[in-house]
Design an enzyme around this catalytic site. Structure first.
Site, PDB file in Angstrom:
ATOM      1  N   ASP A   1       0.750  -1.293  -0.175  1.00  0.00           N
ATOM      2  CA  ASP A   1       0.036  -0.054  -0.050  1.00  0.00           C
ATOM      3  C   ASP A   1       0.965   1.365  -0.068  1.00  0.00           C
ATOM      4  O   ASP A   1       0.352   2.173   0.972  1.00  0.00           O
ATOM      5  CB  ASP A   1      -0.959   0.090   1.073  1.00  0.00           C
ATOM      6  CG  ASP A   1      -1.798  -1.147   1.254  1.00  0.00           C
ATOM      7  OD1 ASP A   1      -1.909  -1.970   0.360  1.00  0.00           O
ATOM      8  OD2 ASP A   1      -2.847  -1.120   2.141  1.00  0.00           O
TER       9      ASP A   1
ATOM     10  N   ASP B   1      -4.701  -0.826  -1.830  1.00  0.00           N
ATOM     11  CA  ASP B   1      -5.707  -0.712  -0.988  1.00  0.00           C
ATOM     12  C   ASP B   1      -6.541   0.035  -2.159  1.00  0.00           C
ATOM     13  O   ASP B   1      -6.277   1.087  -2.806  1.00  0.00           O
ATOM     14  CB  ASP B   1      -5.679   0.279   0.011  1.00  0.00           C
ATOM     15  CG  ASP B   1      -6.373   0.017   1.198  1.00  0.00           C
ATOM     16  OD1 ASP B   1      -6.961  -1.237   1.457  1.00  0.00           O
ATOM     17  OD2 ASP B   1      -7.060   0.747   1.871  1.00  0.00           O
TER      18      ASP B   1
ATOM     19  N   HIS C   1     -10.281   6.913   1.803  1.00  0.00           N
ATOM     20  CA  HIS C   1      -9.071   6.747   1.445  1.00  0.00           C
ATOM     21  C   HIS C   1      -8.864   5.883   0.208  1.00  0.00           C
ATOM     22  O   HIS C   1      -9.801   4.552   0.068  1.00  0.00           O
ATOM     23  CB  HIS C   1      -8.042   6.362   2.514  1.00  0.00           C
ATOM     24  CG  HIS C   1      -8.234   5.019   3.119  1.00  0.00           C
ATOM     25  ND1 HIS C   1      -9.507   4.967   4.013  1.00  0.00           N
ATOM     26  CD2 HIS C   1      -7.859   3.856   2.762  1.00  0.00           C
ATOM     27  CE1 HIS C   1      -9.564   3.557   4.214  1.00  0.00           C
ATOM     28  NE2 HIS C   1      -8.464   2.930   3.752  1.00  0.00           N
TER      29      HIS C   1
ATOM     30  N   LYS D   1      -7.170  -4.917  -3.235  1.00  0.00           N
ATOM     31  CA  LYS D   1      -7.661  -5.352  -2.004  1.00  0.00           C
ATOM     32  C   LYS D   1      -8.567  -4.323  -1.366  1.00  0.00           C
ATOM     33  O   LYS D   1      -8.529  -3.207  -1.745  1.00  0.00           O
ATOM     34  CB  LYS D   1      -7.014  -6.008  -0.992  1.00  0.00           C
ATOM     35  CG  LYS D   1      -5.952  -4.770  -0.248  1.00  0.00           C
ATOM     36  CD  LYS D   1      -4.997  -5.221   0.535  1.00  0.00           C
ATOM     37  CE  LYS D   1      -4.104  -4.309   1.508  1.00  0.00           C
ATOM     38  NZ  LYS D   1      -4.782  -3.095   1.914  1.00  0.00           N
TER      39      LYS D   1
ATOM     40  N   CYS E   1      -1.902  -2.904   7.425  1.00  0.00           N
ATOM     41  CA  CYS E   1      -1.707  -3.834   6.264  1.00  0.00           C
ATOM     42  C   CYS E   1      -0.542  -4.595   6.459  1.00  0.00           C
ATOM     43  O   CYS E   1      -0.505  -5.836   5.951  1.00  0.00           O
ATOM     44  CB  CYS E   1      -2.161  -3.233   5.057  1.00  0.00           C
ATOM     45  SG  CYS E   1      -3.830  -2.473   5.094  1.00  0.00           S
TER      46      CYS E   1
HETATM   47  C1  VGL Z   1      -4.474   0.530   5.928  1.00  0.00           C
HETATM   48  C2  VGL Z   1      -6.062   1.397   7.264  1.00  0.00           C
HETATM   49  C3  VGL Z   1      -7.118   1.227   6.340  1.00  0.00           C
HETATM   50  C4  VGL Z   1      -3.321  -0.007   5.419  1.00  0.00           C
HETATM   51  C5  VGL Z   1      -5.459   0.399   4.866  1.00  0.00           C
HETATM   52  O1  VGL Z   1      -2.549   0.149   4.221  1.00  0.00           O
HETATM   53  O2  VGL Z   1      -2.464  -0.087   6.633  1.00  0.00           O
HETATM   54  N1  VGL Z   1      -4.963   1.096   6.837  1.00  0.00           N
HETATM   55  N2  VGL Z   1      -6.856   0.945   5.222  1.00  0.00           N
HETATM   56 ZN    ZN Z   2      -8.082   0.930   3.510  1.00  0.00          ZN
END
Ligand code: VGL
Ligand code: ZN
Length: 224
Positions: free
Chosen positions: A22, A64, A101, A126, A171
């Site tokens: 991510d 993400d 996000h 994902k 993540c």
């Molecule tokens: C993530 C919170 C929500 C991450 C993704 O990439 O760690 N954290 N979505």
């Molecule tokens: Zn997320």
């Protein structure tokens, strides 16, 4: 907490995959869910990816990739704010709600411009199911559906995975833990991650749980 023990003399080969989690604009300074100092790891991740490619290893990016109506967003709950505690019964959403996000096809969901995309062999998206979050690069939080990462790693005969990226305690952490459950030898590249630490203490908990799961830790000096 016990001191982290860093592995030494790791030699990368064709059974190794670097999983870069991510590294998207929204998780970087200026994004909607910025991880502090997340930008400081980009160059070192590029160098590590180069090392993997040179040694015959593989590089996988996770992304993400949420629809606008994703239930992890506070904006999709009446009267809730980002950071509010929220835990659905099956663990599909939570433990907190997030700001919007990584909405599909937005600038925030794009990989950071400095990340070297040409070094990657595969991109795994994902978090597309609006009702379920997917912290792990392997599967949804409710463990009911996989992302395709395991199938891909199996198809190229990977035995060890090396996890880095954002965020350490979400993540990256869930990806590493699932990696063990799915039979991989897992290395966590501590220098090449940064954490959110929400709720407070989350980073420490994540590291402790990974120690107890026999995940190995590595840093810059771990590689041959
Ligand atoms: C993530 C919170 C929500 C991450 C993704 O990439 O760690 N954290 N979505
Ligand atoms: Zn997320």
């Amino acid at each position: 907490m016990k001191n982290l023990n860093y592995e030494k003399n790791i030699k990368i080969d064709e059974k190794d995959a670097l999983i870069i989690v991510d590294m998207q604009n929204d998780f970087l300074p200026g994004g909607s869910l910025p991880v502090e100092d997340g930008d400081l790891i980009i160059e070192e991740i590029n160098m590590t990816a180069k090392k993997f490619k040179k040694s015959g290893g593989f590089v996988v990016l996770t992304q993400d990739w949420h629809p606008k109506n994703h239930l992890s967003f506070a904006s999709n709950h009446q009267g809730r704010n980002p950071g509010d505690e929220f835990m659905s019964e099956d663990g599909a959403i939570g433990p907190v709600l997030w700001p919007d996000h990584c909405v599909q096809n937005t600038k925030g969901a794009e990989f950071h411009k400095n990340l070297k995309l040409d070094l990657s062999d595969k991109i795994i998206q994902k978090g597309m199911n609006p009702n379920v979050d997917s912290y792990s690069g392997f599967q949804d939080n409710d463990k009911k559906s996989e992302t395709g990462l395991r199938d891909y790693l199996e198809s190229i005969n990977i035995k060890r995975i090396f996890v880095c990226g954002l965020a350490l305690d979400y993540c990256c952490y869930y990806t590493a833990m699932d990696g063990v459950d799915f039979g991989y030898e897992v290395y966590f590249l501590v220098d090449l991650t940064r954490g959110i630490d929400v709720p407070e203490g989350n980073i420490k908990n994540a590291l402790e749980n990974m120690i107890n799961k026999d995940i190995k830790f590595a840093n810059k000096v771990s590689f041959k």
